[in-house]
Structures are given as C-alpha cells and as structure tokens.
Design an enzyme around this catalytic site. Structure first.
Site, PDB file in Angstrom:
ATOM      1  N   ASN A  44       0.849  -1.212  -0.009  1.00 21.49           N
ATOM      2  CA  ASN A  44       0.142   0.054  -0.014  1.00 21.49           C
ATOM      3  C   ASN A  44       1.027   1.168   0.040  1.00 21.49           C
ATOM      4  O   ASN A  44       0.688   2.243  -0.792  1.00 21.49           O
ATOM      5  CB  ASN A  44      -0.883   0.081   1.297  1.00 21.49           C
ATOM      6  CG  ASN A  44      -1.983  -0.975   1.177  1.00 21.49           C
ATOM      7  OD1 ASN A  44      -2.127  -1.771   0.420  1.00 21.49           O
ATOM      8  ND2 ASN A  44      -2.527  -1.128   2.337  1.00 21.49           N
ATOM      9  N   GLN A 105     -12.233  -1.360  13.772  1.00 26.18           N
ATOM     10  CA  GLN A 105     -11.465  -2.571  12.938  1.00 26.18           C
ATOM     11  C   GLN A 105     -10.863  -3.585  13.746  1.00 26.18           C
ATOM     12  O   GLN A 105     -10.545  -3.336  14.914  1.00 26.18           O
ATOM     13  CB  GLN A 105     -10.711  -1.896  11.980  1.00 26.18           C
ATOM     14  CG  GLN A 105     -10.948  -1.086  10.875  1.00 26.18           C
ATOM     15  CD  GLN A 105      -9.954  -0.830   9.957  1.00 26.18           C
ATOM     16  OE1 GLN A 105      -8.754  -0.711  10.275  1.00 26.18           O
ATOM     17  NE2 GLN A 105     -10.119  -0.811   8.794  1.00 26.18           N
ATOM     18  N   ASN A 186      -0.005   5.194  15.714  1.00 24.90           N
ATOM     19  CA  ASN A 186      -1.312   5.541  16.294  1.00 24.90           C
ATOM     20  C   ASN A 186      -1.340   5.726  17.743  1.00 24.90           C
ATOM     21  O   ASN A 186      -0.250   5.417  18.498  1.00 24.90           O
ATOM     22  CB  ASN A 186      -2.583   4.984  15.656  1.00 24.90           C
ATOM     23  CG  ASN A 186      -2.443   3.650  16.252  1.00 24.90           C
ATOM     24  OD1 ASN A 186      -2.071   3.281  17.051  1.00 24.90           O
ATOM     25  ND2 ASN A 186      -3.266   2.804  15.249  1.00 24.90           N
ATOM     26  N   SER A 218      -9.642  11.058  12.652  1.00 31.46           N
ATOM     27  CA  SER A 218     -10.246  12.402  12.373  1.00 31.46           C
ATOM     28  C   SER A 218      -9.593  13.681  13.041  1.00 31.46           C
ATOM     29  O   SER A 218      -9.978  14.610  12.733  1.00 31.46           O
ATOM     30  CB  SER A 218     -11.697  12.247  12.777  1.00 31.46           C
ATOM     31  OG  SER A 218     -11.902  11.732  14.198  1.00 31.46           O
ATOM     32  N   ASP A 247      -1.520   4.257   5.521  1.00 32.95           N
ATOM     33  CA  ASP A 247      -0.365   3.874   4.616  1.00 32.95           C
ATOM     34  C   ASP A 247      -0.514   4.947   3.591  1.00 32.95           C
ATOM     35  O   ASP A 247       0.665   5.486   3.207  1.00 32.95           O
ATOM     36  CB  ASP A 247      -0.753   2.536   3.867  1.00 32.95           C
ATOM     37  CG  ASP A 247      -0.861   1.195   4.851  1.00 32.95           C
ATOM     38  OD1 ASP A 247       0.081   1.163   5.697  1.00 32.95           O
ATOM     39  OD2 ASP A 247      -1.528   0.487   4.617  1.00 32.95           O
TER      40      ASP A 247
END
Length: 306
Positions: A44, A105, A186, A218, A247
């Site tokens: 990616n 997810q 993250n 966000s 990615d």
C-alpha cells in the site's frame, strides 16, 4: 534511477468485511458487504508513494500463489520489485479486515512466508541504494539484522503498526528504536511503545528517537520533535472505508519529504493523501495524483491560518 525510499512490509490479499457493529464473543452477526482487494502495509505504502512521484523499492515475501494481476498492478506503479521474492511451499499473506460503521476494525492475518522471514537471508540491495528506509510490519528479528547491517548509514523509520502489540515485545522494540530517526504510530501503538520503554509521554521517547509521527484519525496528526510539536488537522471527508488510510498518509508524507517540503507541509500532504483513500473501498482503489494531494494540502494549511 535509484530509489529514494525502500519499504519493508507485507504484500497481502485483503478481504474487507463490513458490519453494522462488531459482534460480542460467542455471537453471530450479518455481514453487510464483503470485497477483495490488493493490500498489505508494504505494498500500500509503496504503491501510493510511487504514484505520487517518489522512486520507491519494495522488499517482501509472497507465496507461489501470488496473483499475476497483483504483481502487474505494483509494476504499473513503477515500484522496484527486485527485492520481492516468491517462496515455494507458501501461500501469500492474506488479511481479513472487519470494520463497523463507527470505523472500528479488527484484522485477522495469515502471514504466509512473512511469518518465517527471520529464517531467510536479509535482503539489503534496495535498502543500500535508497536514501530512506521504512521498516513496517514484519519480523523484528529480520529487521534488526537489516538495521545492524545498515549500521546507521541510512535514514530509518520504524513503523511496526498493529504488530507492535503482538509480534514485537519490549526487548526487541527497545533494541530497534535507537536505530530509527522516526517512529510512526497511532494512539494505541504509542501507548504500547511507552509501556515497552517504561516511559510516560511521547516527549520522553525523544531521548531515543528524533521524531514521532502520531496519527490520530479524524483528529489529524501530531509530530513530536526535540524542537517543537506540530499539529495538522485531518481533512473532513465522508469515510467509506478506513482501510489503508494510514499507509496513504505515509505515502503522502514521504512525497512531501522527497520534494523537500517543510515538515508541516509534508504532514499536510500525508493527511491529504489519506483523505482520498478514505473515500473508496480498498487501500489502493482511489490513489490521488500529486497535483490533487498538493492542492488539498494547501487547503489544510490555509485553514490552519484562519
């Protein structure tokens, strides 16, 4: 042309499963949609960075079932594939990503030959010819061998992504981090990094690494350096599928760095690139042009000045 960026990471076949909500254990729930795409953190990032004009090489292992159309897709993006090796007696890595409508997810990963990559000879040809090396998902043992062999001669980024929680451990992470100039994470990955290092804040990590790129969905992206903390907002956009947005951010970020843009501008390029991927199913189904990324990043920076 020698690559500017060498990416180590997975090439995967992605199955994207959509649900109304993630189910509780020992229950069932209806799937609202299922799609199959080209994916993998390595491929990616390489596809997006190369599409945005960054000369990019990819280092990964796939199985003998690696689809010809997948290889053709990556080659069409002008990625240097010389360090992508097909391993007999393995099936290619596969990921099932399950997402709900709130963008939560869960990923189920079949590693294929990437599970055993620490047993393979370390590939360094592309890395030695590149200016920047991005170590993504994959074997910590393999990557530590590569980092040691490069011996500080390259600009290195460490980005274990979700594998920091279950593939890496404190010992290997603490061994790898000093080799890196940049650590990508993250919010949850940052928490694990702090737990592994027994530190309290992101700023404390700057005693080990020069820069932390902390993506926050966000809420945008926060960059920590020894000199400053930079906050760049995300692009407000309709989210169709969050898969691959991280990615894409990295691909846009490297495209800015390659063009010698400032750190703030490069982060805005990353957020801009991610916004396009969010608008489509699959991680590489809506790769923008460099002109589109540059225009969108300028809008982000203009908004910050108001």
């Amino acid at each position: 042309m020698s690559p500017f960026l060498c990416v180590y990471g997975h090439i995967c076949l992605d199955q994207i499963v959509s649900l109304e909500k993630l189910p509780e254990p020992n229950t069932s729930i209806n799937i609202t949609e299922i799609k199959r795409y080209f994916g993998g953190t390595g491929s990616n990032l390489a596809a997006i960075s190369s599409s945005l004009g960054v000369p990019t090489a990819l280092c990964a292992y796939v199985g003998s079932d690696f689809p010809r159309e997948f290889r053709s897709f990556l080659e069409s993006k002008k990625i240097d594939m010389s360090d992508v090796e097909v391993m007999d007696d393995y099936e290619s890595p596969t990921v099932m990503v399950v997402s709900d409508k709130k963008q939560n997810q869960i990923a189920y990963v079949y590693q294929g030959p990437m599970k055993d990559m620490e047993r393979f000879p370390v590939k360094l040809n592309s890395a030695k010819n590149s200016e920047m090396i991005h170590f993504g998902t994959g074997s910590p043992v393999y990557y530590l061998k590569a980092m040691h062999a490069l011996d500080g001669s390259k600009r290195i980024a460490l980005d274990p992504a979700q594998e920091i929680h279950n593939v890496w451990n404190a010992e290997k992470f603490n061994e790898a981090l000093p080799y890196a100039g940049t650590f990508f994470c993250n919010e949850n990955e940052l928490k694990t990094a702090l737990r592994y290092t027994e530190l309290k804040t992101a700023e404390d990590l700057l005693d080990i690494v020069d820069m932390i790129v902390n993506t926050r969905g966000s809420e945008g992206t926060v960059i920590y350096t020894k000199k400053e903390t930079i906050r760049i907002p995300a692009v407000k956009t309709k989210v169709i599928d969050p898969t691959g947005a991280g990615d894409a951010f990295r691909g846009g970020f490297y495209a800015g760095i390659y063009r010698k843009k400032s750190l703030e501008e490069s982060v805005a390029c990353g957020n801009a690139a991610a916004s396009f991927i969010l608008q489509s199913n699959g991680a590489v189904s809506n790769i923008p042009s460099w002109d589109a990324v540059e225009k969108k990043s300028a809008e982000i920076l203009d908004l910050m000045k108001r």
